[in-house]
Scaffold this motif. Structure first.
Motif, PDB file in Angstrom:
ATOM      1  N   HIS A  48       0.840  -1.207   0.000  1.00  0.00           N
ATOM      2  CA  HIS A  48       0.000   0.000   0.000  1.00  0.00           C
ATOM      3  C   HIS A  48       0.875   1.258   0.000  1.00  0.00           C
ATOM      4  CE1 HIS A  48      -3.426   2.539   0.543  1.00  0.00           C
ATOM      5  NE2 HIS A  48      -3.084   2.898   1.765  1.00  0.00           N
ATOM      6  N   ARG A  49       1.940   1.237   0.773  1.00  0.00           N
ATOM      7  CA  ARG A  49       2.857   2.380   0.817  1.00  0.00           C
ATOM      8  C   ARG A  49       3.522   2.597  -0.544  1.00  0.00           C
ATOM      9  NH1 ARG A  49       7.289   1.363   4.587  1.00  0.00           N
ATOM     10  NH2 ARG A  49       5.604   0.338   5.680  1.00  0.00           N
ATOM     11  N   ILE A  50       3.913   1.509  -1.195  1.00  0.00           N
ATOM     12  CA  ILE A  50       4.507   1.608  -2.534  1.00  0.00           C
ATOM     13  C   ILE A  50       3.513   2.249  -3.502  1.00  0.00           C
ATOM     14  CG2 ILE A  50       5.237   0.249  -4.552  1.00  0.00           C
ATOM     15  CD1 ILE A  50       6.528  -1.710  -2.518  1.00  0.00           C
ATOM     16  N   CYS A  51       2.278   1.796  -3.472  1.00  0.00           N
ATOM     17  CA  CYS A  51       1.260   2.348  -4.370  1.00  0.00           C
ATOM     18  C   CYS A  51       1.055   3.841  -4.138  1.00  0.00           C
ATOM     19  CB  CYS A  51      -0.063   1.603  -4.197  1.00  0.00           C
ATOM     20  SG  CYS A  51      -0.038  -0.070  -4.865  1.00  0.00           S
ATOM     21  N   GLY A  58       4.234   9.515  -9.809  1.00  0.00           N
ATOM     22  CA  GLY A  58       3.668   9.327 -11.148  1.00  0.00           C
ATOM     23  C   GLY A  58       3.058  10.575 -11.747  1.00  0.00           C
ATOM     24  N   ILE A  59       2.819  11.594 -10.954  1.00  0.00           N
ATOM     25  CA  ILE A  59       2.296  12.856 -11.491  1.00  0.00           C
ATOM     26  C   ILE A  59       3.264  13.441 -12.508  1.00  0.00           C
ATOM     27  CG2 ILE A  59       1.699  15.236 -10.844  1.00  0.00           C
ATOM     28  CD1 ILE A  59       0.643  14.023  -8.176  1.00  0.00           C
ATOM     29  N   ALA A  60       4.538  13.105 -12.371  1.00  0.00           N
ATOM     30  CA  ALA A  60       5.543  13.597 -13.317  1.00  0.00           C
ATOM     31  C   ALA A  60       5.307  13.063 -14.727  1.00  0.00           C
ATOM     32  CB  ALA A  60       6.943  13.202 -12.848  1.00  0.00           C
ATOM     33  N   VAL A  61       4.686  11.899 -14.847  1.00  0.00           N
ATOM     34  CA  VAL A  61       4.505  11.282 -16.174  1.00  0.00           C
ATOM     35  C   VAL A  61       3.652  12.154 -17.087  1.00  0.00           C
ATOM     36  CG1 VAL A  61       3.681   9.249 -17.428  1.00  0.00           C
ATOM     37  CG2 VAL A  61       4.925   8.973 -15.274  1.00  0.00           C
ATOM     38  N   ALA A  89      -8.230   9.038 -16.770  1.00  0.00           N
ATOM     39  CA  ALA A  89      -9.125   7.981 -16.278  1.00  0.00           C
ATOM     40  C   ALA A  89      -8.375   7.024 -15.356  1.00  0.00           C
ATOM     41  CB  ALA A  89      -9.736   7.224 -17.454  1.00  0.00           C
ATOM     42  N   ALA A  90      -7.149   6.651 -15.735  1.00  0.00           N
ATOM     43  CA  ALA A  90      -6.350   5.755 -14.897  1.00  0.00           C
ATOM     44  C   ALA A  90      -6.046   6.405 -13.549  1.00  0.00           C
ATOM     45  CB  ALA A  90      -5.047   5.374 -15.613  1.00  0.00           C
ATOM     46  N   ALA A  91      -5.683   7.671 -13.567  1.00  0.00           N
ATOM     47  CA  ALA A  91      -5.416   8.388 -12.315  1.00  0.00           C
ATOM     48  C   ALA A  91      -6.677   8.455 -11.458  1.00  0.00           C
ATOM     49  CB  ALA A  91      -4.896   9.792 -12.614  1.00  0.00           C
ATOM     50  N   GLY A  92      -7.817   8.666 -12.104  1.00  0.00           N
ATOM     51  CA  GLY A  92      -9.082   8.699 -11.371  1.00  0.00           C
ATOM     52  C   GLY A  92      -9.416   7.362 -10.726  1.00  0.00           C
ATOM     53  N   VAL A  93      -9.213   6.277 -11.465  1.00  0.00           N
ATOM     54  CA  VAL A  93      -9.468   4.937 -10.919  1.00  0.00           C
ATOM     55  C   VAL A  93      -8.534   4.666  -9.740  1.00  0.00           C
ATOM     56  CG1 VAL A  93      -9.278   2.458 -11.418  1.00  0.00           C
ATOM     57  CG2 VAL A  93     -10.428   3.970 -13.037  1.00  0.00           C
ATOM     58  N   LEU A  94      -7.272   5.037  -9.887  1.00  0.00           N
ATOM     59  CA  LEU A  94      -6.303   4.822  -8.814  1.00  0.00           C
ATOM     60  C   LEU A  94      -6.688   5.633  -7.568  1.00  0.00           C
ATOM     61  CD1 LEU A  94      -3.594   3.475  -7.991  1.00  0.00           C
ATOM     62  CD2 LEU A  94      -2.466   5.562  -8.804  1.00  0.00           C
ATOM     63  N   ALA A  95      -6.998   6.912  -7.769  1.00  0.00           N
ATOM     64  CA  ALA A  95      -7.286   7.791  -6.633  1.00  0.00           C
ATOM     65  C   ALA A  95      -8.649   7.518  -5.997  1.00  0.00           C
ATOM     66  CB  ALA A  95      -7.209   9.251  -7.079  1.00  0.00           C
ATOM     67  N   ALA A  96      -9.636   7.163  -6.806  1.00  0.00           N
ATOM     68  CA  ALA A  96     -10.995   7.008  -6.279  1.00  0.00           C
ATOM     69  C   ALA A  96     -11.335   5.598  -5.833  1.00  0.00           C
ATOM     70  CB  ALA A  96     -12.008   7.465  -7.340  1.00  0.00           C
ATOM     71  N   PHE A  97     -10.698   4.597  -6.427  1.00  0.00           N
ATOM     72  CA  PHE A  97     -11.093   3.218  -6.135  1.00  0.00           C
ATOM     73  C   PHE A  97      -9.970   2.350  -5.563  1.00  0.00           C
ATOM     74  CE2 PHE A  97     -13.928   4.635  -9.580  1.00  0.00           C
ATOM     75  CZ  PHE A  97     -15.135   4.535  -8.915  1.00  0.00           C
ATOM     76  N   GLY A 128      -7.311  -4.142 -12.146  1.00  0.00           N
ATOM     77  CA  GLY A 128      -7.258  -4.598 -13.533  1.00  0.00           C
ATOM     78  C   GLY A 128      -7.652  -3.501 -14.506  1.00  0.00           C
ATOM     79  N   VAL A 129      -8.674  -2.735 -14.167  1.00  0.00           N
ATOM     80  CA  VAL A 129      -9.089  -1.606 -15.015  1.00  0.00           C
ATOM     81  C   VAL A 129      -7.967  -0.578 -15.089  1.00  0.00           C
ATOM     82  CG1 VAL A 129     -10.706   0.343 -15.185  1.00  0.00           C
ATOM     83  CG2 VAL A 129     -11.562  -1.942 -14.647  1.00  0.00           C
ATOM     84  N   PHE A 130      -7.379  -0.261 -13.945  1.00  0.00           N
ATOM     85  CA  PHE A 130      -6.248   0.680 -13.899  1.00  0.00           C
ATOM     86  C   PHE A 130      -5.115   0.195 -14.800  1.00  0.00           C
ATOM     87  CE2 PHE A 130      -2.107   1.610 -11.892  1.00  0.00           C
ATOM     88  CZ  PHE A 130      -2.080   2.987 -12.044  1.00  0.00           C
ATOM     89  N   ASN A 131      -4.742  -1.069 -14.666  1.00  0.00           N
ATOM     90  CA  ASN A 131      -3.646  -1.628 -15.469  1.00  0.00           C
ATOM     91  C   ASN A 131      -3.987  -1.662 -16.947  1.00  0.00           C
ATOM     92  OD1 ASN A 131      -2.156  -1.956 -13.140  1.00  0.00           O
ATOM     93  ND2 ASN A 131      -2.584  -4.135 -12.952  1.00  0.00           N
TER      94      ASN A 131
END
Length: 151
Positions: A48-51, A58-61, A89-97, A128-131
């Motif tokens: 979880h800490r790594i994520c 990853g904001i730099a990307v 969308a990927a950032a949203g999935v990561l941050a929201a879910f 999986g959706v994020f990936n």
């Protein structure tokens, strides 16, 4: 300057997004294993800490991607617009879910010591959706429909 920005963008994607996709994918089975064996909470906490940490890096990307696109004069191209939308969308999935659900499962695991399998399956789906979104962006970056590179 364009090659330098592109190199930074690609390096940031590899160094930041790669660990998030791997750690997020490992998280649901690690929670299940920690629940079944009543050990391994440290592994779950580390994933979880790594994520969280690499998501922040990853904001730099996208920042470097926009700078690279501007330098290359391709900001208006459809493949780049689609990539930016999929990245958002990927950032949203990561941050929201993904990250909030990881936190909830970690709390359940450390608080009660029990976790419902349904929660880990749901998290695996969001991961999986994020990936899949990131994989699609990667393909668009390589193929670049309409590019003049001949690829």
């Amino acid at each position: 300057m364009t090659k330098f920005l592109l190199a930074l963008h690609v390096l940031a994607a590899i160094v930041a997004v790669g660990p998030v996709t791997v750690a997020a994918s490992m998280f649901p089975p690690a929670v299940r294993r920690a629940h079944e064996e009543a050990t391994g909470v440290g592994t779950v906490r580390l994933l979880h800490r790594i994520c969280r940490a690499y998501a922040a890096v990853g904001i730099a990307v996208p920042v470097l991607g926009v700078a690279t696109g501007a330098a290359m004069g391709v900001l208006g191209d459809a493949w780049l617009t689609a990539s930016m939308a999929l990245t958002a969308a990927a950032a949203g999935v990561l941050a929201a879910f993904v990250l909030p659900r990881q936190g909830e499962l970690l709390e359940e695991l450390t608080g009660r010591g029990s976790v419902e399998r349904r929660g880990t399956v749901q998290l695996a789906m969001f991961t999986g959706v994020f990936n899949l979104l990131w994989a699609t962006v990667t393909v668009l970056m390589i193929v670049r429909p309409g590019s003049t590179t001949g690829a």
